[in-house]
Scaffold this motif. Structure first.
Motif, mmCIF file in Angstrom:
data_model
loop_
_atom_site.group_PDB
_atom_site.id
_atom_site.type_symbol
_atom_site.label_atom_id
_atom_site.label_comp_id
_atom_site.label_asym_id
_atom_site.label_seq_id
_atom_site.Cartn_x
_atom_site.Cartn_y
_atom_site.Cartn_z
ATOM 1 N N ASP A 46 -14.706 -14.240 3.855
ATOM 2 C CA ASP A 46 -14.913 -15.506 4.202
ATOM 3 C C ASP A 46 -14.520 -16.282 3.179
ATOM 4 O O ASP A 46 -14.396 -16.997 3.402
ATOM 5 C CB ASP A 46 -16.530 -15.005 3.823
ATOM 6 C CG ASP A 46 -17.099 -14.465 5.554
ATOM 7 O OD1 ASP A 46 -16.267 -14.048 6.391
ATOM 8 O OD2 ASP A 46 -18.136 -14.233 6.215
ATOM 9 N N HIS A 47 -14.741 -16.024 1.552
ATOM 10 C CA HIS A 47 -14.120 -16.411 0.448
ATOM 11 C C HIS A 47 -12.669 -16.557 0.572
ATOM 12 O O HIS A 47 -12.123 -17.938 0.637
ATOM 13 C CB HIS A 47 -14.610 -15.893 -0.386
ATOM 14 C CG HIS A 47 -16.040 -15.773 -1.035
ATOM 15 N ND1 HIS A 47 -16.647 -14.661 -1.408
ATOM 16 C CD2 HIS A 47 -17.071 -16.639 -1.281
ATOM 17 C CE1 HIS A 47 -17.568 -15.023 -1.710
ATOM 18 N NE2 HIS A 47 -18.197 -16.494 -1.030
ATOM 19 N N MET A 48 -12.133 -15.820 1.283
ATOM 20 C CA MET A 48 -10.511 -15.737 1.660
ATOM 21 C C MET A 48 -10.120 -16.964 2.587
ATOM 22 O O MET A 48 -9.380 -17.701 2.522
ATOM 23 C CB MET A 48 -9.875 -14.334 1.398
ATOM 24 C CG MET A 48 -8.436 -14.411 1.646
ATOM 25 S SD MET A 48 -7.830 -12.634 1.717
ATOM 26 C CE MET A 48 -8.402 -12.169 0.847
ATOM 27 N N ASN A 91 -9.200 -6.683 4.919
ATOM 28 C CA ASN A 91 -9.567 -7.592 4.677
ATOM 29 C C ASN A 91 -8.737 -9.252 4.944
ATOM 30 O O ASN A 91 -8.521 -10.515 5.584
ATOM 31 C CB ASN A 91 -9.932 -7.721 3.381
ATOM 32 C CG ASN A 91 -11.735 -7.608 3.263
ATOM 33 O OD1 ASN A 91 -12.310 -7.242 4.816
ATOM 34 N ND2 ASN A 91 -12.334 -7.036 2.104
ATOM 35 N N ILE A 92 -7.815 -9.596 4.024
ATOM 36 C CA ILE A 92 -6.464 -10.371 4.426
ATOM 37 C C ILE A 92 -6.119 -10.609 5.757
ATOM 38 O O ILE A 92 -5.804 -12.236 5.955
ATOM 39 C CB ILE A 92 -4.908 -10.154 3.259
ATOM 40 C CG1 ILE A 92 -5.793 -10.155 1.609
ATOM 41 C CG2 ILE A 92 -4.322 -10.702 3.629
ATOM 42 C CD1 ILE A 92 -5.225 -8.819 1.102
ATOM 43 N N MET A 93 -5.629 -8.909 6.414
ATOM 44 C CA MET A 93 -4.907 -9.689 7.834
ATOM 45 C C MET A 93 -6.750 -10.808 9.018
ATOM 46 O O MET A 93 -6.549 -11.743 9.295
ATOM 47 C CB MET A 93 -4.931 -8.167 8.641
ATOM 48 C CG MET A 93 -4.933 -8.484 10.028
ATOM 49 S SD MET A 93 -4.306 -6.581 10.373
ATOM 50 C CE MET A 93 -2.325 -6.509 10.197
ATOM 51 N N SER A 94 -7.208 -9.877 8.362
ATOM 52 C CA SER A 94 -8.622 -10.781 9.472
ATOM 53 C C SER A 94 -8.910 -11.846 9.016
ATOM 54 O O SER A 94 -8.548 -13.076 9.610
ATOM 55 C CB SER A 94 -10.211 -10.181 8.517
ATOM 56 O OG SER A 94 -11.176 -10.436 9.957
ATOM 57 N N CYS A 154 -8.194 -15.160 -10.515
ATOM 58 C CA CYS A 154 -8.544 -14.473 -10.832
ATOM 59 C C CYS A 154 -9.740 -13.925 -10.834
ATOM 60 O O CYS A 154 -10.863 -14.423 -10.505
ATOM 61 C CB CYS A 154 -8.799 -14.065 -12.504
ATOM 62 S SG CYS A 154 -8.654 -12.312 -13.056
ATOM 63 N N GLY A 155 -10.061 -12.741 -9.904
ATOM 64 C CA GLY A 155 -11.146 -12.299 -9.363
ATOM 65 C C GLY A 155 -11.411 -11.717 -8.200
ATOM 66 O O GLY A 155 -10.340 -12.603 -6.729
ATOM 67 N N ARG A 156 -11.668 -11.357 -6.913
ATOM 68 C CA ARG A 156 -11.698 -10.568 -5.745
ATOM 69 C C ARG A 156 -12.054 -11.177 -4.949
ATOM 70 O O ARG A 156 -13.020 -12.568 -4.894
ATOM 71 C CB ARG A 156 -12.891 -9.461 -6.113
ATOM 72 C CG ARG A 156 -12.186 -8.444 -6.721
ATOM 73 C CD ARG A 156 -13.122 -7.140 -6.582
ATOM 74 N NE ARG A 156 -12.974 -6.021 -7.281
ATOM 75 C CZ ARG A 156 -11.873 -4.823 -7.489
ATOM 76 N NH1 ARG A 156 -10.962 -5.487 -6.810
ATOM 77 N NH2 ARG A 156 -11.739 -4.356 -8.748
#
Length: 261
Positions: free
Chosen positions: A57-59, A85-88, A51-53
Motif C-alpha cells: 500500500d505504501h508503494m 508486492n512490487i508486481m501487485s 531507505c526503508g521497506r
C-alpha cells in the motif's frame, strides 16, 4: 527533475550497476533500499536513495505521488515476497514493471556431491544425512528457520559484518566460533581455505549467479569432497521482454524506454 519518474528496487550490486547505466543516460531516478547497508552499498550514484521497506500500500501511494512511469525490480532473487508486492503495486498503479535477474549458472556444474533443492526445508532434509558442522552461506534472513530445521547440528553462519546481523546471530544462539562476518564475493582460493578453516562437513548456498560468486563457492566444495546443497531460485514473476537477465539486456530496454518516452 522528477526523481520519482523511475524507481529501482533493490540493494544488490546488480541494482547499483543498473543505476550507473541510468546515470550515464542522464535519467532521474530513485533507488529504494530496505536497509542502511543497502544504502551504503549504493555508493556514489547520482539518483536519489530512499531507505526503508515499502509494503504494497505504501508503494502504491509512493508511485502515485511521484507519478512514476517505470519500476525496475532488482531486488534479491530470493526475495519473492518483495517481488510479489512490487508486481501487485505496479498493477494497481498502472506502472510499467521490468524485472532484472542475473542468470543462475546451475547447468554449468554437475557432481555427485552437488544437491539442488527448492526450499530450506528440503535443504535441511538433505543436510541431516551428512556431518555435524553445516556451513550456511545463505545470508542472515532465515537463520531462525535453519536453527529450527537442524537443531541437532552445529550451524556455522557466514554473514555480512553488520552490527544488527551479528546481534541477530547471537540472539539465535550462535557462538563466537560459529559466526563468520565477512563481505564477499570471495575467490575460489579463499573459499577453499575457509572451508578447511571452519571444518565444514556440508556447505549450503544459493544459486547466486556469476556476480554472487556461485562457481567460486561451489567448486572448492566439490574439489574437497564436501557435500554442497544449492537452493534454487523461485521462478521469476515477470516473464517475456520485461525479464532482463544481463546488463546488456537492461541497456537495450533503457534505450527503448527513452525512445518511447
Amino acid at each position: 527533475m522528477n526523481y520519482g519518474d523511475v524507481l529501482v528496487m533493490g540493494g544488490t550490486s546488480d541494482a547499483r550497476m543498473l543505476c550507473q547505466q541510468l546515470d550515464a543516460a542522464n535519467v532521474a531516478y530513485t533507488l529504494s533500499v530496505a536497509t542502511p547497508t543497502g544504502k551504503q552499498l549504493a555508493g556514489d550514484i547520482k539518483g536519489q536513495v530512499r531507505c526503508g521497506r515499502l509494503e504494497r500500500d505504501h508503494m502504491i501511494a509512493w508511485l502515485q505521488e511521484n507519478r512514476t512511469r517505470w519500476v525496475i525490480d532488482a531486488s534479491h532473487p530470493y526475495a519473492e515476497v518483495v517481488s510479489r508486492n512490487i508486481m501487485s503495486a505496479c498493477e494497481a498503479a498502472g506502472v510499467l514493471l521490468s524485472r532484472y535477474q542475473r542468470p543462475e549458472q546451475l547447468s554449468d556444474l554437475t557432481h555427485p556431491h552437488l544437491y539442488t533443492v527448492q526450499s530450506i526445508q528440503q535443504a535441511c532434509d538433505v543436510a541431516r544425512d551428512f556431518g555435524e558442522r553445516v556451513l550456511l552461506t545463505t545470508g542472515s534472513k532465515d537463520l531462525a528457520t535453519w536453527r529450527a530445521g537442524l537443531p541437532e547440528k552445529t550451524l556455522l553462519a557466514r554473514v555480512l559484518p553488520v552490527p544488527d546481523v551479528i546481534q541477530q546471530c547471537a540472539d539465535l544462539g550462535f557462538g563466537v566460533g560459529e559466526i563468520f562476518a565477512l563481505c564477499g564475493p570471495f575467490s575460489a582460493e579463499f573459499n577453499a581455505a575457509f572451508y578447511r578453516q571452519c571444518q565444514a562437513d556440508v556447505v549450503v548456498t544459493k544459486a547466486s549467479g556469476a556476480e554472487g560468486g556461485y562457481q567460486e563457492k561451489v567448486q572448492p566444495c566439490l574439489d574437497a569432497g564436501i557435500p554442497c546443497i544449492v537452493i534454487t531460485r523461485p521462478a521469476p514473476l515477470v516473464t517475456g521482454e520485461e525479464l532482463l537477465e544481463s546488463q546488456a539486456a537492461f541497456a537495450a530496454r533503457l534505450t527503448r524506454w527513452l525512445a518511447e518516452a
